[in-house]
Design a protein around this motif. Structure first.
Motif, PDB file in Angstrom:
ATOM      1  N   GLN A 197       0.995  -1.202  -0.060  1.00 45.15           N
ATOM      2  CA  GLN A 197      -0.014   0.073   0.128  1.00 45.15           C
ATOM      3  C   GLN A 197       0.745   1.139   0.046  1.00 45.15           C
ATOM      4  OE1 GLN A 197      -3.280   0.232   2.792  1.00 45.15           O
ATOM      5  NE2 GLN A 197      -3.047  -1.999   3.387  1.00 45.15           N
ATOM      6  N   ILE A 233       2.407   2.099  -3.374  1.00 40.41           N
ATOM      7  CA  ILE A 233       1.361   2.727  -4.360  1.00 40.41           C
ATOM      8  C   ILE A 233       1.054   3.980  -3.994  1.00 40.41           C
ATOM      9  CG2 ILE A 233      -1.217   2.510  -4.866  1.00 40.41           C
ATOM     10  CD1 ILE A 233      -0.682  -0.689  -4.763  1.00 40.41           C
ATOM     11  N   ASN A 234       0.975   4.339  -2.732  1.00 38.56           N
ATOM     12  CA  ASN A 234       0.516   5.655  -2.488  1.00 38.56           C
ATOM     13  C   ASN A 234       1.846   6.828  -2.607  1.00 38.56           C
ATOM     14  OD1 ASN A 234      -1.957   5.001  -1.857  1.00 38.56           O
ATOM     15  ND2 ASN A 234      -1.804   4.748   0.124  1.00 38.56           N
ATOM     16  N   GLY A 288      -0.663   6.829  -5.931  1.00 33.94           N
ATOM     17  CA  GLY A 288      -1.714   5.959  -5.506  1.00 33.94           C
ATOM     18  C   GLY A 288      -2.553   6.770  -4.571  1.00 33.94           C
ATOM     19  N   LYS A 289      -3.844   6.302  -4.781  1.00 31.32           N
ATOM     20  CA  LYS A 289      -4.818   6.619  -3.603  1.00 31.32           C
ATOM     21  C   LYS A 289      -5.540   5.479  -2.979  1.00 31.32           C
ATOM     22  CE  LYS A 289      -5.544  11.562  -4.530  1.00 31.32           C
ATOM     23  NZ  LYS A 289      -5.834  12.124  -5.973  1.00 31.32           N
ATOM     24  N   MET A 290      -4.704   4.716  -2.161  1.00 29.39           N
ATOM     25  CA  MET A 290      -5.475   3.692  -1.371  1.00 29.39           C
ATOM     26  C   MET A 290      -5.731   4.192  -0.145  1.00 29.39           C
ATOM     27  SD  MET A 290      -3.857   0.112  -2.952  1.00 29.39           S
ATOM     28  CE  MET A 290      -5.066  -1.050  -1.718  1.00 29.39           C
ATOM     29  N   MET A 302      -1.638  -5.556  -6.453  1.00 31.00           N
ATOM     30  CA  MET A 302      -0.989  -4.357  -5.763  1.00 31.00           C
ATOM     31  C   MET A 302       0.638  -4.472  -6.008  1.00 31.00           C
ATOM     32  SD  MET A 302      -2.949  -4.177  -2.316  1.00 31.00           S
ATOM     33  CE  MET A 302      -2.102  -3.025  -1.447  1.00 31.00           C
ATOM     34  N   THR A 317       1.244  -3.081  -9.369  1.00 31.24           N
ATOM     35  CA  THR A 317       1.156  -1.544  -9.762  1.00 31.24           C
ATOM     36  C   THR A 317       1.908  -0.829  -8.930  1.00 31.24           C
ATOM     37  OG1 THR A 317      -1.334  -2.443 -10.357  1.00 31.24           O
ATOM     38  CG2 THR A 317      -0.911  -0.074  -9.266  1.00 31.24           C
ATOM     39  N   GLY A 318       2.281  -1.082  -7.860  1.00 27.24           N
ATOM     40  CA  GLY A 318       3.358  -0.356  -6.913  1.00 27.24           C
ATOM     41  C   GLY A 318       4.623  -0.021  -7.985  1.00 27.24           C
ATOM     42  N   ARG A 360       3.713   2.266 -10.935  1.00 25.19           N
ATOM     43  CA  ARG A 360       3.654   3.574 -10.510  1.00 25.19           C
ATOM     44  C   ARG A 360       5.140   4.234 -10.040  1.00 25.19           C
ATOM     45  NH1 ARG A 360      -0.563   6.376  -9.754  1.00 25.19           N
ATOM     46  NH2 ARG A 360      -2.418   5.476  -9.625  1.00 25.19           N
TER      47      ARG A 360
END
Ligand code: G3H
Ligand code: 13P
Ligand code: NA
Ligand code: ZN
Length: 328
Positions: free
Chosen positions: A241, A244-245, A249-251, A281, A284-285, A288
């Protein structure tokens, strides 16, 4: 070599381990899953949803699975239809080389409406009879899990149908499980034990006891020859998480099923552990990160290579922690 779910999970039961079932949609995921398995000698379950089949196309998936099996001759591989919704989905999967199908009759064919028990028994029995004629295995589902709609973000306590269903519909009833397996003859049974699909399972950090261990244990005791399947088994790791953020990202804050809890489940009879969200995840991390750190980059491979590396690492960790490393 390709093997059925029955063959693989019989071995897992005999040797007390669990097998992660990773969702697959493309070549990069296939290579990462297989390379991780080969690096620790683990058996593999790769599963494709209906969405994966329409994304990659059946023939592409079939030939790709054949290629992966050929590239890793020492690894037993089960190819499984995830959440089949009717006879046609299950039978066309088998025609395209799948060795196992899930007939999810816990929901109507629209995959949104909880189904009646008799509907579930009837359609699952039909699929099992046909699949067994041609040597494929079948997973059924009894009890209703949380949302199948990923990204929806409304389901936060593991009970996607909360408000519409009573507590006893949210956990599988052991007596009904016995009747269901006797009538349908499924090889494996997905049970509702407190998990839900997607990234947003729990709003607070689980403090142990999030799985209905008594239900798992009771069903396992009554049905020692039926392999239990745990859906919604992503751990939604905080480090993934954070990556990603960190890169735009916006989890929002969320918690999944801790790996230790899954391992407890495996000790009580869980054999197949479905994981999709964590794999998404992990990749995707890295997409990004590369996009932000190297804005001049436009070669997709430069995004895919670190994404595959992150997925490989995740898969290897699950193979090891679920006890299937060295069991191929
Ligand atoms: O349980 C569903 C899996 O996560 C597959 O998701 O239908 O978006 O491919 P999908
Ligand atoms: P997760 O969303 O927790 O990864 O669950 C996947 C799953 O159950 C696929 O059938
Ligand atoms: Na499945
Ligand atoms: Zn599922």
């Amino acid at each position: 070599a390709k093997i059925t779910l029955r063959q693989l999970l019989d071995h897992a039961a005999e040797h007390d381990y669990g097998v992660p079932a990773f969702n697959i949609n493309n070549m990069e995921q296939g290579l990462a899953i297989m390379e991780a398995a080969a690096s620790c000698d683990a058996p593999v379950i790769m599963q494709a949803s209906r969405g994966a089949r329409s994304y990659a196309k059946d023939i592409m998936l079939e030939k790709m699975m054949d290629a992966l099996v050929e590239m890793f001759p020492a690894i037993p591989v089960c190819i499984h239809q995830d959440h089949g919704n009717d006879e046609q989905t299950c039978l066309t999967a088998i025609r395209h080389g799948f060795t196992s199908v899930m007939m999810d009759g816990s929901l109507e064919a629209d995959m949104k409406t909880p189904a009646s028990y008799e509907y579930n028994v009837a359609i699952t029995e039909r699929v099992t009879r046909m699949a067994h004629w041609v040597g494929a295995s079948v997973e059924g589902e009894l009890g209703v899990l949380g949302s199948l709609e990923s990204g929806e973000g409304e389901k936060e306590d593991g009970h996607g149908f909360e408000g519409k269903l009573s507590e006893d519909q949210l956990l599988t009833d052991p007596e009904q499980a016995v009747d269901f397996v006797r009538r349908t003859k499924v090889d494996a049974l997905a049970i509702a034990m407190g998990t839900s699909h997607g990234a947003y399972k729990f709003t607070r950090k689980p403090d142990g006891d999030i799985l209905a261990m008594h239900v798992i244990e009771a069903i396992h005791q009554k049905l020692p020859n039926t392999h239990l399947v745990m859906h919604g088994s992503s751990s939604v790791p905080e480090d993934l998480q954070a990556i990603i953020n960190r890169y735009g990202g916006k989890m929002r804050e969320t918690y999944g099923v801790p790996v230790d809890e899954i391992v407890r489940g495996i000790r009580h009879g869980v054999r197949k552990v479905n994981i999709d969200t964590d794999c998404r995840m992990a990749m995707t991390g890295q997409f990004r990160r590369v996009a932000m750190e190297k804005p001049e980059e436009f070669d997709p491979r430069k995004f895919m290579v670190p994404a595959m590396e992150a997925l490989r690492k995740l898969c290897l960790d699950r193979y090891e922690r679920f006890g299937c490393a060295g069991k191929a």
